[in-house]
Design an enzyme around this catalytic site. Structure first.
Site, PDB file in Angstrom:
ATOM      1  N   ASP A   1     -15.833   1.558  -2.575  1.00 41.22           N
ATOM      2  CA  ASP A   1     -14.515   1.035  -2.885  1.00 41.22           C
ATOM      3  C   ASP A   1     -14.381   0.727  -4.367  1.00 41.22           C
ATOM      4  OD1 ASP A   1     -13.297   1.206  -0.470  1.00 41.22           O
ATOM      5  OD2 ASP A   1     -13.580  -0.884   0.100  1.00 41.22           O
TER       6      ASP A   1
ATOM      7  N   ASP B   1     -12.573   4.952   8.900  1.00 38.23           N
ATOM      8  CA  ASP B   1     -13.021   3.744   8.193  1.00 38.23           C
ATOM      9  C   ASP B   1     -13.684   2.756   9.161  1.00 38.23           C
ATOM     10  OD1 ASP B   1     -13.329   2.006   6.091  1.00 38.23           O
ATOM     11  OD2 ASP B   1     -11.210   1.912   5.555  1.00 38.23           O
TER      12      ASP B   1
HETATM   13  C1  DGJ Z   1     -11.614   0.180   3.045  1.00 36.26           C
HETATM   14  C2  DGJ Z   1     -11.708   1.531   2.404  1.00 36.26           C
HETATM   15  O1  DGJ Z   1     -12.926   1.706   1.775  1.00 36.26           O
HETATM   16  C3  DGJ Z   1     -10.531   1.710   1.445  1.00 36.26           C
HETATM   17  O2  DGJ Z   1     -10.647   2.929   0.784  1.00 36.26           O
HETATM   18  C4  DGJ Z   1      -9.257   1.628   2.234  1.00 36.26           C
HETATM   19  O3  DGJ Z   1      -9.182   2.700   3.133  1.00 36.26           O
HETATM   20  C5  DGJ Z   1      -9.191   0.305   2.969  1.00 36.26           C
HETATM   21  N1  DGJ Z   1     -10.372   0.065   3.753  1.00 36.26           N
HETATM   22  C6  DGJ Z   1      -7.986   0.250   3.866  1.00 36.26           C
HETATM   23  O4  DGJ Z   1      -7.953  -0.870   4.620  1.00 36.26           O
END
Ligand code: DGJ
Length: 730
Positions: free
Chosen positions: A549, A479
């Protein structure tokens, strides 16, 4: 396929699968662009360049010819300072402060295959016969700068890749003020400019405008390719649609700041340039040093956007993505993020994992919150050691317990970041990107590690490596959750500060190369607040990306449709999540959530332990169905049928390469009264074959499915409806 050079007229004719690309060296010096489009057997100057004296278009050599001006010449890699007033493809600054240069053709080489770009992601070949590469050497005699333009043509694809290499062969240092990867001059402007814009939880929405005089550009200055603009643009002939018409597409194989622009000049010529964003960039080149730009993938299609996408998909799936997962069906996963956020312990995780196993899910992914003292987003990034309060028996124990349930274990990392509240920051406060005497802005309470520094890269590699080599992990979610501000590095001198953002990318690519090649059995998925770094650069290291997201089934129609313009379905993570949806608070049925997510790399992201027995039965059926269709989805051909950007309905079809099996997904957003009975006309199916619709057992010819179409069942009632047809040739 191949690259021909006519030495008498100094013409290069590059032939990819069904594409020709033609250039000529004029006056033994200038590299001009003559043609790019449908393949022609031979090029004999039917579009001969014409020269006229145009007012205020100066002449580099006035005494020789007043009709010759770089201002009007269609070029391949234009420069600044000597009669071309359009935007150049590069610019240098010499020690005396001057910024003018004057390239002249020197030589060229043609070879089989495609050499790698050292330290950068790029498309590749597995066999020398798959491609041919041309390198054209240009030189500026005053500074000693050598510019090498690299072109590769692919035999199996309508693809040409381009990149540029700068070598300082002079005796003094020089500065690259801009160094774009490619430029091309079209001799007209009858195009639409299509690109993918967006925002966090709203990535890759399609926008199409007519080209107009002046510059139209998209860019990123955020230190990542970004949610806001994907590094992709296409010029479309007027009237081009999904199935017909010419498309000239450009996709930048890079994950940092970029610029892609089209400039329409006074004579309605169009110059397209793509590369690292010159804004806040420069690069000092000492004598003998080289600078290699990233690659741009150029796709030509004479059959609309659908064909363009299938070219990108096939190329990226097979000649950009690497490793064992390239050809492997991807597992159905459950991720605990939207189920628990930071609030979990080993018991809760095992509960979700064992429920998933019963439903046939294959991989459990432990998301953010398992390390340091991380109970919210204010701390611990950089401290990649297990959080013993949450997982008292360590990660290893948890991973083994999950595996003992008969399901694989995956783990989340955010290696490029550091929290102020972390042991790593307390030890190394200068390890983040920062500018002396300036406050460091935070975003999600975090700072960006300075990956332009080798010591930082090495330490983070070591920390991630330690976990991956001691815990049985088969999947990693990588991430990255903020953009860069106060970009500067304490390890670089003042006159190299503007190199920081690009050096960061080179450092990141090195770290990812080391880690992914050390653990070839691990499936890596990249992520940046969802799809903020969904670009071909990342796909070279990690064959999947978390698309957004936003997990709402309706928002996802546009996000996945837009993403599919360039990126293969096998790269698109798509999960069923809870209702009301956490991002847009919408209620949708489990069925439509399943159908949208099944149109990508399928998974779940909700607390399965809270589902009713009925919902569990539905999940079980979805899992069974996806296992049956995933090869078709992940590795088949995509045909988009109805666009969510054009109306209330969306539809797409996945067809295997043999055209014997297909699945069609139809989505209707809002119910409307008294609408006509709609028909869905299929694409891609073989008109000489007969197909059985598995749901109804009806048999139709491929021609009937394509020309007459399938009725959308009238029994679909209410908002947010979906329907699926599965077809098998008989
Ligand atoms: C952003 C990601 O896109 C989410 O899926 C998740 O992993 C969060 N970060 C966790 O902090």
């Amino acid at each position: 396929m191949g690259i021909q050079f006519d030495s008498q007229n100094k013409v290069f004719h590059l032939k990819a699968k069904n594409t020709s690309y033609v250039m000529q060296v004029l006056q033994d010096k200038y590299l001009t662009h003559l043609y790019w489009g449908q393949r022609v057997k031979a090029y004999n100057h039917s579009n001969q360049l014409q020269f006229v004296d145009r007012g205020f278009s100066g002449n580099p050599y006035p005494s020789k010819d007043r009709t010759f001006s770089l201002d009007t010449l269609p070029q391949e890699y234009p420069q600044y300072g000597n009669t071309d007033f359009r935007k150049p493809s590069y610019q240098i600054q010499l020690k005396n402060g001057s910024t003018v240069s004057d390239l002249a053709y020197q030589s060229h080489t043609i070879r089989k295959g495609k050499p790698p770009l050292i330290g950068l992601p790029a498309t590749y070949v597995e066999n020398e016969n798959e491609a041919e590469t041309l390198e054209i050497v240009m030189k500026d005699s005053v500074s000693g700068l050598k510019v090498i333009l690299q072109y590769t043509v692919f035999e199996q694809f309508n693809v040409i890749t381009r990149s540029t290499r700068f070598v300082n062969e002079g005796t003094e240092p020089l500065k690259l003020l801009s160094a774009l990867s490619m430029s091309i001059d079209f001799q007209d402007a009858e195009f639409d400019f299509l690109h993918l814009h967006g925002a966090h939880v709203k990535e890759r929405h399609i926008e199409r405008n007519s080209l107009r005089h002046g510059i139209q550009s998209i860019e990123s200055t955020r230190g990542a390719s970004s949610h806001q603009h994907n590094p992709f643009v296409a010029l479309l002939r007027k009237g081009t649609n999904e199935n017909t018409g010419e498309v000239y597409a450009f996709n930048f194989v890079y994950s940092g700041n970029f610029l892609a622009q089209a400039e329409v000049d006074q004579f309605r010529n169009t110059r397209v340039t793509v590369g690292i964003n010159p804004f806040d960039f420069s690069w000092k080149l000492e004598p003998g040093e080289t600078f290699q730009t990233p690659e741009v993938v150029l796709v030509y299609s004479s059959e609309g956007l659908g064909d363009m996408s299938r070219t990108f998909h096939d190329l990226y799936r097979t000649r950009l993505c690497r490793g064992i997962f390239r050809e492997k069906e991807r597992p159905i996963l459950i991720n605990n993020w939207e189920a628990t956020y930071f609030d979990f312990n080993a018991e809760k995780i095992l509960d979700i994992a064992s429920n998933s196993r019963e439903l046939g899910i294959e991989l459990f992914v432990l998301d953010d919150g398992w390390f340091g003292k991380r109970n919210d987003d204010t701390s611990s990034l950089g401290d990649w050691f297990v959080n013993r309060e949450k997982l008292p028996n360590n990660l290893d124990d948890l991973a083994h317990k999950v595996k003992d349930l008969g399901i694989e274990f995956g783990l989340w990392f955010e290696p490029e970041m550091i929290s102020r509240d972390s042991d790593l920051y307390r030890e190394h406060p200068d390890w983040c990107l920062h500018v002396p005497n300036r406050h460091g802005s935070e975003s999600r309470n975090q700072l960006v590690l300075d990956f332009s520094r080798d010591d930082v890269c090495e330490e983070i590699t070591r920390r991630v490596y330690d976990i991956l080599s001691t815990v049985p992990i088969s999947y990693v979610k990588w991430d990255m959750n903020r953009h860069m501000t106060e970009i500067g590095s304490s390890a670089l001198p003042w006159d190299r500060q503007r190199e920081t953002a690009h050096r960061y990318m080179l450092g990141l690519y090195k770290v990812m190369e080391t880690i992914t090649s050390s653990f070839p059995h691990i499936l890596f998925e990249s992520c940046s607040g969802g799809g903020g770094r969904f670009d071909p650069g990342m796909l070279y290291y990690m064959p999947q990306t978390w698309t957004s997201d936003n997990t709402d089934a309706i928002s996802r129609l546009k996000i996945q449709y837009g993403t599919s313009l360039v990126y293969p379905i096998s790269s698109m993570g798509a999960h069923v999540s809870d209702v009301p949806n956490h991002q847009v608070h919408r209620f949708t049925s489990l069925e439509i959530r399943g159908h949208t997510a099944m149109s990508g790399n399928f998974g779940y992201e909700l607390d399965l332990t809270k589902l009713s027995e009925k919902e569990k039965r539905t999940v079980k059926q979805q899992v069974v169905m996806y296992k049956e269709i995933r090869r078709l989805i992940q590795f088949g051909n995509l045909y988009r049928l109805l666009s969510p950007f054009e109306g209330n309905e969306t539809a797409w079809l996945f067809l295997n390469k043999e055209k014997t099996e297909a699945i069609v997904f139809y989505f209707r957003v809002l119910a409307e009264p008294n609408t006509p009975f709609s028909l869905l006309k299929l694409k891609g199916v073989d008109s000489n074959l007969k197909y059985r619709v598995l749901e109804t057992n009806q048999i139709y010819g491929g021609d009937e499915l394509a020309y007459v179409g399938l009725s959308i069942p009238a029994e679909l009632k209410g908002d947010f409806q979906s329907y699926v047809w599965r077809l098998k040739a008989i």
